[in-house]
Design an enzyme around this catalytic site. Structure first.
Site, PDB file in Angstrom:
ATOM      1  N   GLU A  44       0.830  -1.199   0.000  1.00 54.72           N
ATOM      2  CA  GLU A  44       0.000   0.000   0.000  1.00 54.72           C
ATOM      3  C   GLU A  44       0.861   1.245   0.000  1.00 54.72           C
ATOM      4  OE1 GLU A  44      -2.252  -0.338   3.747  1.00 54.72           O
ATOM      5  OE2 GLU A  44      -1.055   1.334   4.489  1.00 54.72           O
ATOM      6  N   GLN A  55      -5.414   5.844  -0.436  1.00 49.65           N
ATOM      7  CA  GLN A  55      -4.554   4.678  -0.249  1.00 49.65           C
ATOM      8  C   GLN A  55      -4.596   3.865  -1.542  1.00 49.65           C
ATOM      9  OE1 GLN A  55      -6.139   1.256   2.079  1.00 49.65           O
ATOM     10  NE2 GLN A  55      -4.457   1.674   3.476  1.00 49.65           N
TER      11      GLN A  55
END
Ligand code: CO
Length: 134
Positions: A44, A55
């Site tokens: 991520e 994100q």
């Protein structure tokens, strides 16, 4: 139950480097950090935008939750994460309301936060993540 703010909106991508380059080129936004989370099968990147974040999620393989999501839906919106003051209180409330949870008990997510996911069947097809404030 009190949602403090939208902690992040998560987007599934196939190529994290390419997506990060496009965020920088199109919006002048850069990742604050990148992190591989083996337990969740993702890499991520967190991109701060005002008081919230985007994100970007890249699956570590096809046989991971985000890998299966990409195969089924392609790139796009994956989940919305709400910040809560206490994840234990939030989960107790949702259990009492018989809301379908993916994580009945909190686990550790990106940035070391305590998190839990609520099943998309529970509300409008939206995968919800609860993130405990630190
Ligand atoms: Co998330």
């Amino acid at each position: 139950m009190r949602l403090v703010n939208i902690d992040h909106v998560a987007i599934a991508v196939r190529d994290l480097d390419a997506a990060l380059a496009e965020y920088e080129r199109q919006y002048h936004v850069r990742a604050e950090y990148r992190e591989v989370i083996e337990e969740q099968g993702v890499e991520e990147a967190m991109l701060p935008i005002g008081a919230s974040n985007v994100q970007l999620l890249r699956p570590l393989g096809p046989d991971t939750p985000v890998g299966r999501f990409l195969a089924k839906h392609g790139e796009g919106l994956h989940h919305i994460a709400y910040a809560v003051p206490s994840i234990d209180d939030a989960l107790r409330h949702l259990v009492a309301e018989e809301v379908e949870l993916i994580d009945p008990h909190p686990r550790i997510g990106g940035g070391g936060h305590r998190i839990a996911f609520v099943h998309p069947r529970a509300l409008a097809g939206t995968l919800v993540e609860l993130v405990e404030l630190q």
